[in-house]
Design an enzyme around this catalytic site. Structure first.
Site, PDB file in Angstrom:
ATOM      1  N   TYR A  60      16.149  18.113 -33.214  1.00  0.00           N
ATOM      2  CA  TYR A  60      17.342  17.717 -33.959  1.00  0.00           C
ATOM      3  C   TYR A  60      17.448  18.462 -35.286  1.00  0.00           C
ATOM      4  O   TYR A  60      18.548  18.657 -35.805  1.00  0.00           O
ATOM      5  CB  TYR A  60      17.298  16.209 -34.275  1.00  0.00           C
ATOM      6  CG  TYR A  60      17.866  15.311 -33.207  1.00  0.00           C
ATOM      7  CD1 TYR A  60      17.419  15.382 -31.890  1.00  0.00           C
ATOM      8  CD2 TYR A  60      18.834  14.368 -33.529  1.00  0.00           C
ATOM      9  CE1 TYR A  60      17.927  14.536 -30.925  1.00  0.00           C
ATOM     10  CE2 TYR A  60      19.343  13.514 -32.570  1.00  0.00           C
ATOM     11  CZ  TYR A  60      18.894  13.605 -31.264  1.00  0.00           C
ATOM     12  OH  TYR A  60      19.400  12.760 -30.311  1.00  0.00           O
ATOM     13  N   LYS A  67       5.893  15.963 -23.157  1.00  0.00           N
ATOM     14  CA  LYS A  67       6.084  16.884 -22.027  1.00  0.00           C
ATOM     15  C   LYS A  67       5.032  17.985 -22.201  1.00  0.00           C
ATOM     16  O   LYS A  67       5.345  19.175 -22.334  1.00  0.00           O
ATOM     17  CB  LYS A  67       7.525  17.428 -22.044  1.00  0.00           C
ATOM     18  CG  LYS A  67       7.909  18.286 -20.852  1.00  0.00           C
ATOM     19  CD  LYS A  67       8.078  17.522 -19.548  1.00  0.00           C
ATOM     20  CE  LYS A  67       8.354  18.485 -18.399  1.00  0.00           C
ATOM     21  NZ  LYS A  67       8.378  17.806 -17.076  1.00  0.00           N
ATOM     22  N   ASP A 100       9.447  12.787 -18.023  1.00  0.00           N
ATOM     23  CA  ASP A 100      10.191  12.584 -16.768  1.00  0.00           C
ATOM     24  C   ASP A 100       9.618  11.385 -16.004  1.00  0.00           C
ATOM     25  O   ASP A 100      10.365  10.552 -15.482  1.00  0.00           O
ATOM     26  CB  ASP A 100      10.215  13.868 -15.909  1.00  0.00           C
ATOM     27  CG  ASP A 100       8.863  14.549 -15.786  1.00  0.00           C
ATOM     28  OD1 ASP A 100       7.892  14.107 -16.433  1.00  0.00           O
ATOM     29  OD2 ASP A 100       8.772  15.535 -15.025  1.00  0.00           O
ATOM     30  N   ASP A 127      15.614   9.240 -28.105  1.00  0.00           N
ATOM     31  CA  ASP A 127      17.057   9.010 -28.022  1.00  0.00           C
ATOM     32  C   ASP A 127      17.444   8.719 -26.575  1.00  0.00           C
ATOM     33  O   ASP A 127      18.130   7.738 -26.268  1.00  0.00           O
ATOM     34  CB  ASP A 127      17.801  10.252 -28.536  1.00  0.00           C
ATOM     35  CG  ASP A 127      19.306  10.080 -28.487  1.00  0.00           C
ATOM     36  OD1 ASP A 127      19.783   8.966 -28.798  1.00  0.00           O
ATOM     37  OD2 ASP A 127      20.005  11.041 -28.126  1.00  0.00           O
ATOM     38  N   ASP A 181      18.522   4.821 -24.588  1.00  0.00           N
ATOM     39  CA  ASP A 181      19.769   4.527 -23.872  1.00  0.00           C
ATOM     40  C   ASP A 181      19.437   4.018 -22.472  1.00  0.00           C
ATOM     41  O   ASP A 181      20.051   3.085 -21.960  1.00  0.00           O
ATOM     42  CB  ASP A 181      20.667   5.777 -23.764  1.00  0.00           C
ATOM     43  CG  ASP A 181      21.702   5.855 -24.886  1.00  0.00           C
ATOM     44  OD1 ASP A 181      21.367   5.468 -26.022  1.00  0.00           O
ATOM     45  OD2 ASP A 181      22.835   6.309 -24.623  1.00  0.00           O
TER      46      ASP A 181
HETATM   47  C1  IPM Z   1      21.477   7.468 -31.863  1.00  0.00           C
HETATM   48  C2  IPM Z   1      22.644   8.405 -31.699  1.00  0.00           C
HETATM   49  C3  IPM Z   1      22.481   9.578 -32.658  1.00  0.00           C
HETATM   50  C4  IPM Z   1      21.199  10.282 -32.272  1.00  0.00           C
HETATM   51  C5  IPM Z   1      23.667  10.555 -32.713  1.00  0.00           C
HETATM   52  C6  IPM Z   1      24.962   9.867 -33.035  1.00  0.00           C
HETATM   53  C7  IPM Z   1      23.400  11.682 -33.684  1.00  0.00           C
HETATM   54  O1  IPM Z   1      22.765   8.825 -30.374  1.00  0.00           O
HETATM   55  O2  IPM Z   1      21.268   6.975 -32.972  1.00  0.00           O
HETATM   56  O3  IPM Z   1      20.775   7.228 -30.886  1.00  0.00           O
HETATM   57  O4  IPM Z   1      21.192  11.095 -31.333  1.00  0.00           O
HETATM   58  O5  IPM Z   1      20.202  10.026 -32.918  1.00  0.00           O
HETATM   59 MN    MN Z   2      21.417   7.806 -29.015  1.00  0.00          MN
END
Ligand code: IPM
Ligand code: MN
Length: 353
Positions: free
Chosen positions: A141, A186, A219, A243, A247
């Protein structure tokens, strides 16, 4: 106590859910006799529209002098031209870096009543209670980026000290929980992951001999998170893997809208945000789930203000509201009429009082 809390509503549903979290914090202040002063500042697309920059200096100044910062979400189609020089997400990354909040803590647990809202089978979800500790201010990042007509690159770089400090945070959290740490990398392909693994093994052996350590390739970790999620206690991983995996993990809880996060550094000042994005398609329609933002406010009370009872009271109120049947559209059963964002919040505040 007296505390200054900066609110950064941002974009999309960010303002919808931040307002709910503010109302809950105000209710906590009334009930427990604290004084919280709120200062609203610009970030993301909203800041670009007003000032031309995704993170104006005034916002940084306000955050640096506050006790804590509560953020909604940033981004949206209006600012998503991939070739734009200025993007909302840059504001969030710069803020995380400016505040030095390198440890992003994302707890994932399943409210029993919401097991049906998850696409996974209820028996797989039984007993899920895990914490992902995501490194937040390094890795791909933040490395140098290049772009020409026919090629592009993003540098992934990690320094030993960045790995050491995040592993220590995760190990301390594991020591207070079930004593198990899973480090995700990884290392079969990436040099940064080989360093990550070496440093993790060294720190854990030298400083946390009582913690049980497991290592998974990312993975395989993505697969095990769905196959045996209840086995995980604390997961520690680098920025981008964290990240993506969180999710994925949100589906265990039934909805991305449920999950909070705390981003911490070496001081009590923290940045708190739901893990969901700005969901521009439902922005301003009063249907967003405020639980992730409200649970983030609970984490703020706990980690930045050391108000553990207040934090626990907010978390219990969220659970009680859900048990009582209040559900926003993302978590409602097909036979249930969903409540609005503000009705969900009213119910949580009612349960708090
Ligand atoms: C999160 C979001 C952010 C990230 C984005 C909006 C930059 O997806 O906080 O998880 O990738 O960190
Ligand atoms: Mn995110």
């Amino acid at each position: 106590m007296e505390a200054v809390i900066v609110l950064l509503p941002g974009d999309g549903i960010g303002p919808d859910v931040t307002e709910c979290a503010r109302r809950v914090l105000a209710a906590v202040a009334r009930k427990f006799e604290h004084q919280f002063e709120f200062s609203e500042q610009l970030i993301g697309g909203a800041a670009i529209d007003t000032t031309g920059e995704p993170l104006p200096q005034a916002t940084i100044d306000a955050c640096e002098t506050a006790h804590a910062v509560l953020l909604g979400a940033v981004g949206g189609p209006k600012w998503s031209d991939p070739n734009a020089a200025v993007r909302p997400e840059q504001g969030l990354l710069k803020l995380r870096s400016a505040l030095g909040v390198y440890a992003n803590i994302r707890p994932v647990s399943v409210h029993d009543e919401l097991a049906g809202a998850s696409p996974l089978k209820a028996e797989i979800l039984d007993g899920v209670d895990l914490l992902v500790v995501r490194e937040l201010t390094g890795g791909i990042y933040f490395g140098e980026k290049t772009r020409s007509e026919s090629k592009a690159s993003d540098l992934c770089i990690y320094h030993t000290h960045e790995i050491e400090r995040i592993v220590r945070v995760a190990a301390r959290l594991a020591a207070d929980r079930r004593g198990r740490l899973c480090s995700v990398d990884k290392a079969n392909v990436l040099e940064t992951s080989r360093l990550w693994r070496d440093v993790t093994d060294r720190i854990m052996a030298a400083e946390f001999p009582d913690i049980e350590v497991e290592t998974l390739l990312v993975d395989a970790a993505a697969m095990h998170l769905l196959r045996r999620p209840a086995d995980f206690d604390v997961i520690v991983t680098e920025n981008m893997f964290g990240d993506i995996l969180t999710d994925e993990a949100s589906m265990l809880a039934g909805s991305l809208g449920m999950l909070p996060s705390a981003s911490l550094g070496d001081t009590a000042r923290g940045l708190y945000e739901p893990i969901h994005g700005s969901a521009p398609d439902i922005a301003g329609r009063g249907i967003a789930n405020p639980c992730g933002a409200i649970a983030s406010a609970a984490m703020l009370l706990r980690h930045s203000l050391a108000l553990e009872s207040e934090a626990a009271a907010v978390e219990s109120a969220v659970s009680a509201a859900i048990s009582g049947g209040a559900r926003t559209a993302d978590i409602a059963r097909p036979d249930q009429a969903p409540v609005s964002t503000s009705e969900m919040t009213d119910e949580i505040i009612r349960c708090l009082n």
